[in-house]
Structures are given as C-alpha cells and as structure tokens.
Design an enzyme around this catalytic site. Structure first.
Site, PDB file in Angstrom:
ATOM      1  N   ASN A  10     -18.096  81.628  26.139  1.00  0.00           N
ATOM      2  CA  ASN A  10     -19.428  81.061  25.716  1.00  0.00           C
ATOM      3  C   ASN A  10     -19.308  79.659  25.353  1.00  0.00           C
ATOM      4  O   ASN A  10     -18.608  79.290  24.392  1.00  0.00           O
ATOM      5  CB  ASN A  10     -19.905  81.896  24.763  1.00  0.00           C
ATOM      6  CG  ASN A  10     -21.295  81.351  24.147  1.00  0.00           C
ATOM      7  OD1 ASN A  10     -21.952  80.501  24.780  1.00  0.00           O
ATOM      8  ND2 ASN A  10     -21.902  81.663  22.959  1.00  0.00           N
ATOM      9  N   LYS A  12     -21.526  77.461  24.711  1.00  0.00           N
ATOM     10  CA  LYS A  12     -22.599  76.869  24.080  1.00  0.00           C
ATOM     11  C   LYS A  12     -22.909  75.470  24.528  1.00  0.00           C
ATOM     12  O   LYS A  12     -22.778  75.248  25.734  1.00  0.00           O
ATOM     13  CB  LYS A  12     -21.877  76.764  22.466  1.00  0.00           C
ATOM     14  CG  LYS A  12     -21.457  78.079  22.061  1.00  0.00           C
ATOM     15  CD  LYS A  12     -21.127  78.516  20.673  1.00  0.00           C
ATOM     16  CE  LYS A  12     -20.578  79.450  20.334  1.00  0.00           C
ATOM     17  NZ  LYS A  12     -20.615  79.962  18.718  1.00  0.00           N
ATOM     18  N   HIS A  98     -28.416  86.042  20.845  1.00  0.00           N
ATOM     19  CA  HIS A  98     -27.284  85.316  20.023  1.00  0.00           C
ATOM     20  C   HIS A  98     -27.679  84.770  18.748  1.00  0.00           C
ATOM     21  O   HIS A  98     -28.811  84.421  18.574  1.00  0.00           O
ATOM     22  CB  HIS A  98     -26.576  84.181  20.922  1.00  0.00           C
ATOM     23  CG  HIS A  98     -25.301  83.488  20.316  1.00  0.00           C
ATOM     24  ND1 HIS A  98     -25.255  83.034  18.961  1.00  0.00           N
ATOM     25  CD2 HIS A  98     -24.082  83.908  20.761  1.00  0.00           C
ATOM     26  CE1 HIS A  98     -23.935  82.596  18.813  1.00  0.00           C
ATOM     27  NE2 HIS A  98     -23.251  82.998  19.695  1.00  0.00           N
ATOM     28  N   GLU A 100     -27.305  82.329  16.937  1.00  0.00           N
ATOM     29  CA  GLU A 100     -27.500  80.890  16.986  1.00  0.00           C
ATOM     30  C   GLU A 100     -28.919  80.657  17.573  1.00  0.00           C
ATOM     31  O   GLU A 100     -29.649  79.637  16.933  1.00  0.00           O
ATOM     32  CB  GLU A 100     -26.569  80.083  17.628  1.00  0.00           C
ATOM     33  CG  GLU A 100     -25.340  79.997  17.095  1.00  0.00           C
ATOM     34  CD  GLU A 100     -24.002  79.511  17.879  1.00  0.00           C
ATOM     35  OE1 GLU A 100     -24.225  79.508  19.023  1.00  0.00           O
ATOM     36  OE2 GLU A 100     -22.738  79.726  17.304  1.00  0.00           O
ATOM     37  N   GLU A 167     -21.391  90.599  17.065  1.00  0.00           N
ATOM     38  CA  GLU A 167     -20.907  89.339  16.285  1.00  0.00           C
ATOM     39  C   GLU A 167     -21.400  89.198  14.851  1.00  0.00           C
ATOM     40  O   GLU A 167     -22.668  88.934  14.926  1.00  0.00           O
ATOM     41  CB  GLU A 167     -21.412  88.154  17.009  1.00  0.00           C
ATOM     42  CG  GLU A 167     -21.116  88.305  18.500  1.00  0.00           C
ATOM     43  CD  GLU A 167     -20.807  87.034  19.250  1.00  0.00           C
ATOM     44  OE1 GLU A 167     -20.104  86.368  19.693  1.00  0.00           O
ATOM     45  OE2 GLU A 167     -21.991  86.222  19.367  1.00  0.00           O
ATOM     46  N   GLY A 173     -17.591  80.931  14.133  1.00  0.00           N
ATOM     47  CA  GLY A 173     -17.216  79.671  14.058  1.00  0.00           C
ATOM     48  C   GLY A 173     -16.526  79.340  12.613  1.00  0.00           C
ATOM     49  O   GLY A 173     -16.442  78.152  12.386  1.00  0.00           O
ATOM     50  N   SER A 209     -14.922  84.182  16.084  1.00  0.00           N
ATOM     51  CA  SER A 209     -13.619  83.312  15.621  1.00  0.00           C
ATOM     52  C   SER A 209     -12.371  84.155  16.494  1.00  0.00           C
ATOM     53  O   SER A 209     -11.353  84.169  16.052  1.00  0.00           O
ATOM     54  CB  SER A 209     -13.383  83.545  14.115  1.00  0.00           C
ATOM     55  OG  SER A 209     -14.452  82.561  13.550  1.00  0.00           O
TER      56      SER A 209
HETATM   57  P1  PGA Z   1     -16.631  81.560  17.931  1.00  0.00           P
HETATM   58  O1  PGA Z   1     -18.208  81.927  18.757  1.00  0.00           O
HETATM   59  O2  PGA Z   1     -15.795  82.268  18.831  1.00  0.00           O
HETATM   60  O3  PGA Z   1     -16.544  79.996  18.033  1.00  0.00           O
HETATM   61  O4  PGA Z   1     -16.703  81.807  16.708  1.00  0.00           O
HETATM   62  C1  PGA Z   1     -18.393  82.984  19.212  1.00  0.00           C
HETATM   63  C2  PGA Z   1     -19.822  83.115  19.459  1.00  0.00           C
HETATM   64  O5  PGA Z   1     -20.540  82.505  18.977  1.00  0.00           O
HETATM   65  O6  PGA Z   1     -20.331  83.588  20.581  1.00  0.00           O
END
Ligand code: PGA
Length: 248
Positions: A10, A12, A98, A100, A167, A173, A209
């Site tokens: 992903n 982003k 997601h 976010e 998640e 993150g 992460s």
């Molecule tokens: P990350 O993001 O691996 O940077 O923690 C995962 C995600 O949000 O899909």
C-alpha cells in the site's frame, strides 16, 4: 480456501514514475517457483495505476486501488473514481475501509456502500478493520470488530472476492505491533465473526508496521494469510526481504 499468501503493498500518497524500475526485482522474484503461492498486489496512488498495470503486464503481480467512490459507474462527483473506472483500467482489487479514510470521516455505512458497489463490478476487496488505541484501552477491540464486520459486510452475498485486513490503528505507521498472543486471539475472533456470515474461509491479512525486522515473529502467528505493508513496501528491497523471510 487457498494456500495463497498475500503480500500487499500500500503505497498511500507516495510514489512517482521514477520508481517504476525498482519494481523489476519484484517481477523477477514473482516468477520463481518458490513463490508460486505468493500473491503480490500493488496499490499505488490513482495517478500511477496505469503505469503499474503496464509494468506488471507479463507478470503475476496484480494492481489495485486504495479507495473508490460508492457509485458504481458514473456520476457528478468531482474528484472521485468509480469501481467501473477502476475495472476498465485493469485494476483487480480495491482497499476499502482503511483507517486513514475512516479517520477522514468515512463511516461503516460509507464503507458498506463502497463494498457492495466494488463487488458488483467484480473487483476483489481488501476490507480493513481494526481498533484505535482508545478502544483497545477500553477493551472494546472485539466489539469494534463485530460492529465493523456486521455493518461493513451487510448485504454481501458472495464472499469469494473478499479479503479482510486486520490493522490495529495504533500499529499503523508507529513501529509498534501487537503482542503475538494478542494478535492470535484477535485474528481468531475475526475468523469466528466471519464464519457466522459465510462458509467460505476468507483470507485474513495483518497490517500495521510490518517490516523486515518483525516479519519473522509475525509470520508464525496462526490464522494469518498474508500482510498488508505500508511504508516498508515503498522500498523494493525491504518489501522483497519481507516476502523472502515469510516464505523461507
Ligand atoms: P504501515 O501501514 O505498514 O506503514 O504501518 C500499513 C497500512 O496503513 O496499510
């Protein structure tokens, strides 16, 4: 249920065409027999989807989008992309729910409408769920799963194209991952909730992460069928490392 192991990249809101060459290494890896059950799927930003599809044309690597509008085909929705448009482009997958985007105001109902539309257009969906730190502290994790699953998947009849990504929001993150036992319990809870809705054993992925440093412990958690990788997936070397360590 397949024995596939999913590796989702992903990206982003990152990436540019200058990074396309770094994907050659992934293409070579995906052709090796050893990785024949590894399903590698890239989710670049909308602007790069066409380039990625062209790049992966003769490989087994698939491409998906990071979100879509809930209206299936066309409409007066400035700045939006519909499931039909993604399908026409050659996308096979779309990430929905997601955190976010949930954090930006996307409700369970919004996610549900998108899921129904995307499935109607024959896209495979990566349905993201997970609790915030506040919810975890209040011991609400399992009720959050129940709410997100029941509301998000309401009205879904065919589960063949559904993947679920667990998640924990507090893990995305941050470099912090759940304790192995906690993760195992949560994945098994999710599996139980899903089994009430369908006999089909859906792939459950873990995201948050994931890195080449913690993958050795994550890969041993039972019930997990792959990983959704954010920042570490933007670096081909790190992403390959994650895949190699999981499969070895
Ligand atoms: P990350 O993001 O691996 O940077 O923690 C995962 C995600 O949000 O899909």
């Amino acid at each position: 249920m397949t024995n596939n192991i999913y590796f989702i990249a992903n990206w982003k809101m990152f990436g540019s065409t200058s990074l396309l060459n770094s994907l050659n290494k992934l293409i070579n890896l995906s052709k090796l027999k050893k990785y024949k059950n590894s399903k590698i799927i890239y989710f670049p930003p909308f602007t790069l989807i066409k380039d990625f599809i062209k790049k992966f044309n003769k490989s087994k690597i698939s491409v998906g989008a990071q979100n879509c509008h809930h209206v299936q085909d066309y409409g007066s929705f400035t700045g939006s992309i519909s499931p039909k448009m993604l399908k026409d482009l050659g996308c096979k997958y779309v990430i929905l729910g997601h955190s976010e985007n949930r954090n930006d105001g996307e409700s369970d109902l919004d996610v549900n409408k998108k899921i129904i539309s995307a499935l109607n257009k024959n896209l495979k969906i990566v349905f993201c769920i997970g609790e915030t730190l506040k919810e975890k502290r209040k011991k609400l994790t399992h009720s959050v799963f129940k709410k997100q699953i029941n509301r998000g998947l309401k009205g879904v009849k065919n589960y063949r194209n559904v993947l679920v990504a667990y998640e924990p929001v507090w893990s995305i993150g941050t470099g912090v991952i759940p304790k192995s036992k906690e993760l195992e319990i949560n994945v098994s809870k999710i599996r139980k909730l899903l089994s009430k809705r369908t006999k089909y054993k859906l792939p459950i992925l873990y995201g948050g992460s994931v890195s080449s440093k913690n993958i050795n412990s994550l890969k041993n958690i039972s019930g997990i069928n792959g990983f959704l990788v954010g920042s570490a997936s933007q670096n081909s070397k790190k992403f390959i490392d994650i895949i190699k360590k999981t499969i070895n």
